[in-house]
Design an enzyme around this catalytic site. Structure first.
Site, PDB file in Angstrom:
ATOM      1  N   HIS A 209       0.822  -1.214   0.000  1.00  0.00           N
ATOM      2  CA  HIS A 209       0.000   0.000   0.000  1.00  0.00           C
ATOM      3  C   HIS A 209       0.852   1.259   0.000  1.00  0.00           C
ATOM      4  O   HIS A 209       0.432   2.298  -0.497  1.00  0.00           O
ATOM      5  CB  HIS A 209      -1.028  -0.048   1.131  1.00  0.00           C
ATOM      6  N   ARG A 316     -10.274   4.013  -2.191  1.00  0.00           N
ATOM      7  CA  ARG A 316      -9.749   3.311  -1.003  1.00  0.00           C
ATOM      8  C   ARG A 316      -9.999   4.200   0.220  1.00  0.00           C
ATOM      9  O   ARG A 316      -9.134   4.975   0.628  1.00  0.00           O
ATOM     10  CB  ARG A 316      -8.260   3.048  -1.158  1.00  0.00           C
ATOM     11  N   GLU A 451     -10.810 -10.862  -4.485  1.00  0.00           N
ATOM     12  CA  GLU A 451      -9.364 -10.728  -4.286  1.00  0.00           C
ATOM     13  C   GLU A 451      -8.794 -11.852  -3.422  1.00  0.00           C
ATOM     14  O   GLU A 451      -7.657 -11.779  -2.959  1.00  0.00           O
ATOM     15  CB  GLU A 451      -9.015  -9.352  -3.727  1.00  0.00           C
ATOM     16  N   ASN A 474      -4.107  -7.256  -6.776  1.00  0.00           N
ATOM     17  CA  ASN A 474      -2.979  -7.062  -5.845  1.00  0.00           C
ATOM     18  C   ASN A 474      -3.033  -8.107  -4.735  1.00  0.00           C
ATOM     19  O   ASN A 474      -2.038  -8.727  -4.401  1.00  0.00           O
ATOM     20  CB  ASN A 474      -3.033  -5.664  -5.215  1.00  0.00           C
ATOM     21  N   ASP A 475      -4.231  -8.292  -4.192  1.00  0.00           N
ATOM     22  CA  ASP A 475      -4.388  -9.305  -3.156  1.00  0.00           C
ATOM     23  C   ASP A 475      -4.549 -10.696  -3.748  1.00  0.00           C
ATOM     24  O   ASP A 475      -4.035 -11.667  -3.203  1.00  0.00           O
ATOM     25  CB  ASP A 475      -5.596  -8.980  -2.267  1.00  0.00           C
ATOM     26  N   ARG A 485       2.688  -9.384  -0.578  1.00  0.00           N
ATOM     27  CA  ARG A 485       2.832  -8.335  -1.590  1.00  0.00           C
ATOM     28  C   ARG A 485       3.773  -7.221  -1.157  1.00  0.00           C
ATOM     29  O   ARG A 485       4.210  -6.423  -1.985  1.00  0.00           O
ATOM     30  CB  ARG A 485       1.448  -7.768  -1.958  1.00  0.00           C
ATOM     31  N   CYS A 522      -9.323  -3.917 -10.842  1.00  0.00           N
ATOM     32  CA  CYS A 522      -8.741  -2.680 -10.302  1.00  0.00           C
ATOM     33  C   CYS A 522      -7.403  -2.884  -9.595  1.00  0.00           C
ATOM     34  O   CYS A 522      -6.928  -2.008  -8.899  1.00  0.00           O
ATOM     35  CB  CYS A 522      -9.737  -1.989  -9.377  1.00  0.00           C
TER      36      CYS A 522
HETATM   37  C1  PEP Z   1      -6.349  -5.218  -4.825  1.00  0.00           C
HETATM   38  O1  PEP Z   1      -6.131  -5.975  -3.880  1.00  0.00           O
HETATM   39  O2  PEP Z   1      -6.070  -5.511  -6.007  1.00  0.00           O
HETATM   40  C2  PEP Z   1      -6.945  -3.899  -4.609  1.00  0.00           C
HETATM   41  C3  PEP Z   1      -7.299  -3.144  -5.609  1.00  0.00           C
HETATM   42  O3  PEP Z   1      -7.062  -3.470  -3.319  1.00  0.00           O
HETATM   43  P1  PEP Z   1      -5.822  -2.955  -2.448  1.00  0.00           P
HETATM   44  O4  PEP Z   1      -4.634  -2.783  -3.362  1.00  0.00           O
HETATM   45  O5  PEP Z   1      -6.226  -1.688  -1.815  1.00  0.00           O
HETATM   46  O6  PEP Z   1      -5.620  -4.058  -1.467  1.00  0.00           O
HETATM   47 MG    MG Z   2      -7.035  -5.556  -1.972  1.00  0.00          MG
END
Ligand code: PEP
Ligand code: MG
Length: 603
Positions: A209, A316, A451, A474-475, A485, A522
């Site tokens: 993040h 977010r 996710e 991402n998750d 990550r 996303c």
């Molecule tokens: C993700 O996990 O891809 C996502 C968009 O949420 P974040 O990156 O805030 O965990």
């Molecule tokens: Mg996420």
């Protein structure tokens, strides 16, 4: 340009006035040249830095000054406690003061500085560590309990040597490049961009993040540089190359000149890309692709619109909590969401409910570390156990929905039960609002983020509960591949091109299509041009990404036709390794738009 020096190969690095190029992970493009401000965090990490011979005396002086300052601070504290609470409680400071002058603790510090030529802070941290371990191993309980006092003393002396991070930043009069071992998302979000023109950290991964916030800030950032803090001293000249993920420490004149040319090239390229903001996001064969922006703060909406976005695909909202000392009230949240809606002027706003926990903490929870925070009380799980907080946010969202199109989605859902529970709570809050005569959009679309592998694998069931899916890669990548990550040590294993990840994405898109559920993506790969053709070919028609990348992705969309993308997706589907996938994606993009991704590694 020059040979890369793998950081940390030598473990301990002799500080010398030589140019070093350290390779890290690029997270926010652009190049900047500036002077370093090293923000070591006394609580977490003191780098093993060696000083040149002629600076040893200065280190000794720093140590003596720090010891004197800590002593007088302790004496003041003792006097205050004595006055307020009496002589007995004030005695606790005697141990601290005694230790500060105990040769068994302080002499090894002096010896380290003189003989090993380390910095005063490193010598202090090492001596305290040894002493704490000795106390901890003692049989006598009274001595063992003294370890906390020793840790407190260690922090006191170190903070005298290293200063408080915020104070040091505040004192800067010239713009600086911040170098630190790690940085929390909250600290990254509150950096003063008049003072900080770029940053680089030892720790971190491509989609941590902190990296996501860095990309939103729009300053060049490189993370995961492993031992960078050992190479750099305050005032060193640095180049941060946020595209190829390189930090050049003490660059020579030739290197600086090469980077100046690069800075000009990037600026020309950005001007050329601006024209895409105005153009429609449509493939050569006329398929419209919705390009939305991911934001962390309402003020990013302006950049999203000027870069030609179609709305906000992911807000977010937890950053409002992370950058504030106290929990934002319903009214504060409502005002923020209403402002977003107004700035969007009719474009949709997709609000994700709070995704706190893991690498993002609330003030209250920061003191309660979990053993496995990414698998712990995070996101929707946290909200479902903190109903007051959750309902307050839902009320604020509902109130704002009366002012413009808002969609709401729940993060990190791993079971259908969780999703049903979240929806039930939303329904309760809706009922309360109705009873109180509060206006809101009764048909506000409800979605879920996909996710977690369990959600992807049960997407057909999830689809019956919601009107849209947002795939959070991402998750999804970290939970599918079991790779943190945010951990630079395993960053080489973290990849959206892994066939298992692509299989899950495909499955979700299919489930969405079959059950009439709009599906978008996303995660950061949505903003990575190497993935654009693949994602379209897999069937996605909505992508949500960091606003600065919108023109670049649109450029790819306008240069391809859907037949090409679908063929590519089929071909990729037959590969069994992440390497094959990446090579194929890069080749294909290079054929269509040579040089568009010059040197940037795919996510
Ligand atoms: C993700 O996990 O891809 C996502 C968009 O949420 P974040 O990156 O805030 O965990
Ligand atoms: Mg996420």
């Amino acid at each position: 340009m020059f040979a890369f020096q793998a950081a940390g190969v030598r473990g301990v690095v002799e500080y010398a006035k030589l140019m070093e190029a350290v390779k890290g992970i690029p997270v926010s493009p652009g190049v900047v040249i500036g002077r370093a401000l090293v923000l070591d965090d006394a609580l977490h990490y003191v780098p093993h830095r060696i000083v040149p011979e002629d600076r040893v005396e200065a280190q000794m002086e720093r140590l003596e000054n720090a010891l004197a300052a800590a002593t007088s601070e302790l004496e003041e504290d003792r006097a205050r406690v004595e006055e307020q609470l009496g002589t007995e409680p004030a005695k606790i400071f005697e141990f601290h003061l005694g230790m500060l002058h105990d040769p068994a603790l302080i002499e090894p510090v002096r010896t380290s500085i003189l003989e090993d030529r380390v910095t005063a802070e490193y010598a202090v941290a090492k001596a305290f560590r040894t002493m704490i371990a000795r106390f901890r191993a003692m049989e006598n309980e009274v001595f063992r309990q003294k370890t906390n006092d020793l840790m407190d003393l260690d922090r006191r002396v170190l903070s005298k040597l290293m200063g408080k991070t915020q104070d040091r930043l505040d004192r800067q009069t010239e713009p600086v490049v911040v170098i630190s071992h790690d940085m929390t998302p909250a600290r990254a979000a509150s950096l003063d961009l008049n003072k900080v023109i770029g940053f680089a950290t030892d720790a971190g991964g491509r989609t941590s993040h902190t990296s996501i916030v860095a990309a939103a800030l729009g300053i060049p950032v490189v993370v995961g540089c492993k031992h960078l803090t050992q190479y750099v001293e305050d005032g060193d000249e640095l180049v941060i190359d946020g595209k190829s993920g390189v930090v050049v420490v003490r660059p020579d004149a030739e290197t600086i000149e090469q980077y100046r040319v690069e800075i000009e090239r990037i600026s020309d390229q950005q001007i050329a890309l601006r024209e895409y903001a105005e153009l429609e996001s449509v493939t050569l064969d006329g398929v419209r692709i919705n390009l939305m922006g991911n934001i962390e703060f309402s003020h990013e909406i302006e950049a999203m619109i000027s870069n030609g976005g179609d709305g906000v695909g992911l807000y977010r909202t937890e950053f409002l909590f992370l950058t504030s000392q106290t929990e934002p009230t319903e009214e504060e949240q409502f005002q923020d969401y209403k402002q977003c809606v107004e700035l969007l002027g009719g474009l949709p706003l997709t609000i994700r409910t709070l995704d706190l926990g893991a690498d993002k903490y609330t003030q209250q929870r920061a003191e309660e570390p979990e053993r496995n925070p990414f698998l712990g009380l995070r996101s929707i799980r946290y909200c479902l156990q903190n109903l007051g907080l959750f309902k307050t946010q839902l009320r604020a969202i509902l109130r704002a929905s009366a002012f413009g199109p808002i969609k709401v989605m729940f993060p990190l859902v791993s079971t259908t039960m969780e999703l049903r529970q979240a929806k039930m709570i939303l329904k309760d809050v809706m009922e309360e609002c109705k009873e109180e005569g509060i206006e809101f959009d009764q048909n506000m679309p409800i979605g879920v983020m996909i996710e977690v592998p369990s959600a992807a694998l049960t997407a057909t069931t999830m689809a019956k509960e919601v009107s849209f899916f947002a795939i959070g890669t991402n998750d999804l990548i970290q939970y599918t591949l079991a790779v943190d990550r945010a951990n630079e040590k395993v960053a080489n294993l973290y990849s959206g091109a892994h066939p298992a990840v692509l299989y899950l994405i495909k499955r979700v898109i299919r489930a969405g299509r079959r059950l009439g559920v709009d599906t978008s993506l996303c995660g950061e790969i949505a903003g990575d041009v190497e993935y654009t053709m693949l994602l379209l070919g897999m069937g996605l028609r909505t992508l949500s990404l960091v606003p600065s990348q919108l023109p670049n992705v649109k450029r790819v969309i306008r240069s391809v036709d859907m037949g090409q993308c679908e063929r590519l997706a089929r071909k990729i589907g037959s590969f069994d390794s992440e390497r094959q996938v990446l090579r194929c994606l890069r080749q294909q993009l290079d054929e269509i738009l040579p040089g568009i991704n010059g040197g940037r590694a795919a996510t």
